[in-house]
Scaffold this active site. Structure first.
Site, PDB file in Angstrom:
ATOM      1  N   GLN A 261      14.371   9.825  -0.782  1.00 28.52           N
ATOM      2  CA  GLN A 261      13.639   8.782  -0.394  1.00 28.52           C
ATOM      3  C   GLN A 261      13.996   7.198  -0.145  1.00 28.52           C
ATOM      4  OE1 GLN A 261      10.414   8.779  -3.279  1.00 28.52           O
ATOM      5  NE2 GLN A 261       9.526   7.746  -2.771  1.00 28.52           N
TER       6      GLN A 261
ATOM      7  N   GLU B  43       0.690   1.652  -0.268  1.00 26.30           N
ATOM      8  CA  GLU B  43       0.533   1.862  -2.234  1.00 26.30           C
ATOM      9  C   GLU B  43      -0.733   1.453  -2.396  1.00 26.30           C
ATOM     10  OE1 GLU B  43       3.437  -0.282  -3.082  1.00 26.30           O
ATOM     11  OE2 GLU B  43       5.024   1.468  -3.651  1.00 26.30           O
TER      12      GLU B  43
ATOM     13  N   ARG C 109       3.495   5.215  -6.813  1.00 28.18           N
ATOM     14  CA  ARG C 109       2.686   5.123  -5.712  1.00 28.18           C
ATOM     15  C   ARG C 109       1.999   3.523  -5.914  1.00 28.18           C
ATOM     16  NH1 ARG C 109      -0.514   8.873  -1.988  1.00 28.18           N
ATOM     17  NH2 ARG C 109      -0.960   7.109  -0.438  1.00 28.18           N
TER      18      ARG C 109
HETATM   19  N1  PCD Z   1      -0.765  -1.036   9.183  1.00 25.75           N
HETATM   20  C1  PCD Z   1      -0.271  -0.099   9.187  1.00 25.75           C
HETATM   21  C2  PCD Z   1       0.924   0.519   8.024  1.00 25.75           C
HETATM   22  C3  PCD Z   1       0.821   1.582   7.765  1.00 25.75           C
HETATM   23  N2  PCD Z   1       1.107   2.751   8.396  1.00 25.75           N
HETATM   24  C4  PCD Z   1       0.975   3.946   8.359  1.00 25.75           C
HETATM   25  O1  PCD Z   1       0.774   4.550   7.579  1.00 25.75           O
HETATM   26  C5  PCD Z   1       1.984   5.108   6.461  1.00 25.75           C
HETATM   27  C6  PCD Z   1       2.492   4.402   5.397  1.00 25.75           C
HETATM   28  O2  PCD Z   1       3.103   3.484   5.676  1.00 25.75           O
HETATM   29  P1  PCD Z   1       3.444   2.236   4.324  1.00 25.75           P
HETATM   30  O3  PCD Z   1       2.858   1.055   3.913  1.00 25.75           O
HETATM   31  O4  PCD Z   1       4.501   0.857   4.927  1.00 25.75           O
HETATM   32  O5  PCD Z   1       4.668   3.171   3.629  1.00 25.75           O
HETATM   33  P2  PCD Z   1       6.011   4.209   3.635  1.00 25.75           P
HETATM   34  O6  PCD Z   1       7.006   3.073   3.429  1.00 25.75           O
HETATM   35  O7  PCD Z   1       6.052   3.756   4.872  1.00 25.75           O
HETATM   36  O8  PCD Z   1       5.431   4.842   2.427  1.00 25.75           O
HETATM   37  C7  PCD Z   1       5.718   4.935   1.196  1.00 25.75           C
HETATM   38  C8  PCD Z   1       4.516   5.321   0.676  1.00 25.75           C
HETATM   39  O9  PCD Z   1       3.714   5.759   1.066  1.00 25.75           O
HETATM   40  C9  PCD Z   1       2.879   6.586   0.388  1.00 25.75           C
HETATM   41  N3  PCD Z   1       2.134   7.659   0.766  1.00 25.75           N
HETATM   42  C10 PCD Z   1       2.335   8.848   0.490  1.00 25.75           C
HETATM   43  N4  PCD Z   1       2.145   9.599   1.973  1.00 25.75           N
HETATM   44  C11 PCD Z   1       2.685  11.085   1.535  1.00 25.75           C
HETATM   45  N5  PCD Z   1       1.598  12.015   2.855  1.00 25.75           N
HETATM   46  N6  PCD Z   1       3.723  11.401   1.127  1.00 25.75           N
HETATM   47  C12 PCD Z   1       4.154  10.729   0.405  1.00 25.75           C
HETATM   48  O10 PCD Z   1       4.955  10.861  -0.670  1.00 25.75           O
HETATM   49  C13 PCD Z   1       3.645   9.452  -0.116  1.00 25.75           C
HETATM   50  N7  PCD Z   1       4.240   8.588  -1.225  1.00 25.75           N
HETATM   51  C14 PCD Z   1       3.479   7.370  -0.708  1.00 25.75           C
HETATM   52  C15 PCD Z   1       4.314   5.669  -1.428  1.00 25.75           C
HETATM   53  S1  PCD Z   1       4.503   5.876  -3.368  1.00 25.75           S
HETATM   54 MO1  PCD Z   1       6.330   4.687  -3.841  1.00 25.75          MO
HETATM   55  O11 PCD Z   1       7.869   5.829  -3.418  1.00 25.75           O
HETATM   56  O12 PCD Z   1       6.191   4.726  -5.635  1.00 25.75           O
HETATM   57  O13 PCD Z   1       6.962   3.394  -4.523  1.00 25.75           O
HETATM   58  S2  PCD Z   1       5.660   3.968  -1.396  1.00 25.75           S
HETATM   59  C16 PCD Z   1       4.947   5.244  -1.281  1.00 25.75           C
HETATM   60  C17 PCD Z   1       2.993   4.975   7.909  1.00 25.75           C
HETATM   61  O14 PCD Z   1       2.947   6.180   8.586  1.00 25.75           O
HETATM   62  C18 PCD Z   1       2.879   4.249   8.275  1.00 25.75           C
HETATM   63  O15 PCD Z   1       3.570   3.848   9.701  1.00 25.75           O
HETATM   64  C19 PCD Z   1      -0.353   2.173   9.318  1.00 25.75           C
HETATM   65  O16 PCD Z   1      -0.270   3.189  10.219  1.00 25.75           O
HETATM   66  N8  PCD Z   1      -0.664   0.888   9.691  1.00 25.75           N
HETATM   67 CU   LIG Z   2       3.091  -1.706  -4.380  1.00 27.87          CU
END
Ligand code: PCD
Ligand SMILES: [Cu+]
Length: 801
Positions: free
Chosen positions: A234, A757, A381
């Protein structure tokens, strides 16, 4: 016929348009390119030997039988990593974590040895043949026992360390004590209060469980001295920095590539022993090495979430004005503190726990402790503990309403921060950027017909009391304020690197655009939405804009995608970079139109002379001119890069409401209705937002109603497969009703806040409040999550229902 303004606008598919997800063309046809699709010549496979015990001393490791198996190339143990100083790795939370267990194991499933073989199956067979002799030690499972006088000592490697990463340690199993707010003032407010409530609200241990597990391929080219690491990252740039620091390879010779990712949900933020072992194995053996977690390994060893035990107190006047809040958290971090919070925030943004309410004084204290469980503690999330914080305040509000004999919606309305109070300074140190809570709440209550629902509930309760029905009804409300967009470099960093983010936009002569970001989509749809921002800003159709993420060689440095930070930070960088290009385009247009640049103005997809709209140049013409005949003294080309350091976080919010019917004899519940109103400021793609909300609510439903990583007294993991870990399918998942209000962020270039989230943050307390509300009339104040059928049934029995 010349197209109308509307037609020109529609052609761009810019911000606000329900543009179809461009990445789905390849995803829905099975043409995504994931890590496991990568097959390199001579590639070997690694697999772990994992600890069977939660706490034990390693007496001996005998790999001879494994090494004798045909196809096995090597077996790595801590002894092999020690001379390289790689048997421990630094965590993002200022702790160290064993890469391979050194002398003792601290959780079931801990990495003990790494077997490298010709294929996955041989590696797995060989891992079974490695004989590890253990001497069992007493396990520490209950966090409430961690700091007992006679608690087993877990971390022998740091037993003499008196200072943790965040202040002095109180005990050998203590990690940190983090306090914020006005303790004296809060205590005083509690002392004089008319009404107080206090409840221990536990947020159980769960796991993000993305469809694709964590995996990587490491390939060391010894001739060039370059390491390439493909993985489910990520935050690819952070992984590059970590890999470079650990392996001692200069950062420009480390290439990190995150291809398509099958869901992250925070699970793929941190660095895992599998990555380090693959890199070491590739360096030692000189060929590429692949490591792919299986489902059980994923659930039982990588980055769990929550395990927060929050003693929550509110003080209020008789008529329901909240006067103070006090929270103490016992945080179970497992065997190593491997949280991925910004380094100054050991408990993430837990200090958002005053929620959406104007609470004059508050105090929060968090104690982190070690136990014999898997490390992690950050994700799912909501990377930075906002889910926990919102759970604490939203349950507490309900409990307070119950004690006051007041309707909880009314109690909320009474204490909301008012629209005119923004920017609002909270008692625990945040500056909320914008909000209009009363409007959102009223809209929610009106839409669901709240008063009628309460009347129905009262009638049902009476019928239940008369013995005419065995079904009870719960109305769950949650009103949440999120804090996303970490973050300003003045208070947010990872490994000392400020949490800015970046975008680079390059426009080719014929009008095609490539833009590269420091973030990385795991399914969110970034390829679709960043292009929409650029389309509106520059007047170039989104279909002519390609978004590329996840290659550290081509993208500018960025901190990655988690904590809903892509829109607040990289989205802002995208707009700023586009505006740099636009400024240059304006100069070019003015030159072409032979007027001063102040006399031209932007108009959907080009520039026109002010007052003479028929004198205009389209963006396409301007782009060509940038390469063909730029104004004298101007560099040719059209590109820009922006590193955006946000001045503040963004504070999305929402009002959720759930109606649930529960059969007290079986514990079976039915979610009759779930309404979610989200306010994420300016909406880039309403369809993607709706998808994000559906996904986040489904995960909230899963967590509140069943998902749990449980341990028995010996420290055995009880929820490490989808047989035991609740993963809702379309059959169980309720129908979601979505709605919105729009309160733009005043400091974000396009006014957008994050949304990914939010549904999780707001959803979990909403479900839990519905269950608790159903039972409240029987005298119950709090029933712990998860609310699976069995536990609901047990609660009903305990209440004599
Ligand atoms: N005002 C507004 C805001 C927003 N958007 C859209 O919606 C989406 C989201 O964004 P944001 O709120 O800024 O966020 P980001 O930074 O891009 O992403 C991150 C998140 O994202 C969610 N969602 C989802 N989906 C899917 N399909 N897969 C995944 O894995 C996931 N993961 C989960 C988590 S767990 Mo942590 O890492 O625990 O801190 S933190 C987190 C993108 O496409 C954008 O562009 C729009 O349209 N408008
Ligand atoms: Cu958060």
């Amino acid at each position: 016929m010349t197209p109308t303004r509307e037609e020109r606008e529609a052609k761009l598919q810019g911000m606000g348009c329900k543009r179809k997800r461009v990445e789905d063309v390849r995803f829905t046809q099975g043409r995504g390119q994931y890590v496991d699709d990568l097959k390199l010549p001579g590639m070997l496979f690694g697999d772990f030997v994992r600890s069977t015990y939660a706490h034990a001393r390693i007496k001996k490791i005998d790999a001879s039988a494994a090494l004798a198996l045909p196809g096995v190339k090597a077996v790595l143990t801590a002894a092999d990593l020690k001379p390289l100083n790689l048997h421990y790795m630094p965590t993002l939370a200022g702790d160290v974590q064993a890469v391979l267990a050194d002398e003792k194991v601290l959780f079931q499933g801990q990495e003990v040895a790494f077997v490298i073989a010709e294929d996955r199956y041989v590696a797995a067979d060989a891992a079974e043949l490695v004989e590890v002799e253990y001497e069992e030690l007493p396990p520490l499972v209950d966090p409430f026992q961690a700091m007992a006088e006679d608690a087993p000592l877990l971390r022998e490697d740091i037993k003499d360390k008196t200072e943790g990463a965040h202040g002095p340690r109180k005990h050998y199993n203590h990690i940190f004590d983090w306090q914020i707010g006005d303790k004296t003032g809060t205590d005083a407010a509690f002392q004089g209060a008319d009404v107080t409530i206090k409840e221990m609200l536990s947020y159980h241990r769960t796991h993000p469980s993305p469809l694709e597990t964590c995996q990587c391929v490491a390939s060391m080219d010894k001739i060039r001295g370059e390491l390439t690491l493909w993985g489910t990252f990520q935050a690819p740039h952070v992984i590059r920095t970590v890999a470079s620091m650990l392996a001692g390879i200069p950062e420009h010779k480390v290439h990190v590539i995150a291809p398509d990712i099958g869901g992250g949900f925070g699970n793929k933020v941190g660095a895992y022993p599998g990555y380090i072992c693959s890199v070491v194995a590739s360096i030692v053996l000189g060929v590429p090495v692949k490591w792919v977690e299986d489902r059980m390994e994923n659930l039982s060893t990588t980055s769990f979430a929550r395990d927060y035990h929050m003693t929550t107190e509110l003080a209020a006047t008789k008529d329901g004005k909240i006067t103070a809040m006090r929270v103490h958290v016992l945080a179970d971090h497992g065997a190593f503190d491997a949280c991925a919070d910004p380094s100054k925030w050991p408990a993430g943004f837990m200090n958002i726990c005053t929620g959406s309410y104007d609470i004059p004084v508050a105090h929060l204290a968090v104690d982190g402790v070690y136990t014999n469980k898997a490390p992690g503690g950050v994700a799912y999330r909501c990377s930075f503990r906002v889910t926990e914080a919102v759970y604490a305040i939203e349950r507490a509000i309900e409990i307070l309403a119950q004690k006051l004999g007041m309707d909880s919606a009314e109690l909320r309305m009474k204490n909301f921060i008012k629209a005119e109070q923004f920017p609002y300074q909270s008692a625990l140190g945040w500056e909320y950027d914008s909000g209009d809570y009363h409007t959102a709440m009223r809209k929610a209550l009106d839409t669901v017909g709240y008063d009628a629902l309460r009347a129905e509930q009262t009638a049902k309760r009476d019928a239940f009391r008369r013995g005419e029905t065995r079904e009870i009804m719960g109305i769950g409300i949650s009103f949440f304020t999120e804090i996303v967009g970490a973050g300003p470099t003045r208070n947010c960093d990872i490994l000392g690197i400020g949490m800015f983010d970046s975008a680079e936009i390059r426009i080719h002569p014929t009008g095609g655009v490539i833009a590269r970001m420091g973030t990385k989509s795991q399914g969110q749809g970034h390829e679709t939405t960043y292009a929409q921002i650029i389309a509106t800003e520059l007047g170039i159709p989104a279909d002519d804009i390609m978004i590329e993420e996840g290659n550290t060689d081509t993208a500018p440095y960025g901190l990655g995608t988690y904590g809903s930070r892509s829109t607040p930070v990289a989205g802002a960088a995208t707009a700023v970079a586009a505006r740099k290009i636009k400024a240059k385009a304006q100069m070019i247009a003015a030159h072409m139109l032979e007027v001063h640049h102040d006399d031209v103005e932007f108009d959907i997809d080009g520039f026109r002379v002010k007052g003479l709209p028929e004198k205009r140049k389209s963006m396409k013409e301007i782009v060509w001119a940038a390469y063909n005949q730029p104004p004298p003294n101007m560099e040719p080309g059209l590109e820009a890069v922006s590193y955006y350091d946000p001045p503040n976080m963004t504070y999305p919010f929402g009002a959720y409401l759930c109606v649930m019917d529960i059969d007290v004899d079986t514990g079976v519940y039915k979610v009759r209705r779930f309404y979610a109103l989200d306010d994420c400021g300016t909406r880039i793609n309403p369809m993607i937002i709706e998808g994000q909300v559906h996904g986040g609510l489904t995960e909230a439903f899963a967590v509140a109603m069943g998902q749990e990583i449980r341990y028995d007294e010996q420290g055995n993991v009880m929820g490490a497969s989808f047989m035991d870990f609740f993963l809702p399918t379309a059959v169980e998942t309720p129908v979601w009703e979505t709605d919105h209000t729009v309160t733009p962020s005043p400091h974000h270039p396009i006014g957008a806040k994050g949304v990914g989230e939010s549904p999780h943050v707001g959803g979990v307390p909403c479900f839990s409040n519905a269950v608790n509300d159903a039972f409240a009339f029987l005298g119950s104040t709090h029933i712990q999550m998860p609310h699976d059928h069995w536990r609901i049934w047990k609660a009903a029995r305990a209440l004599g229902a």
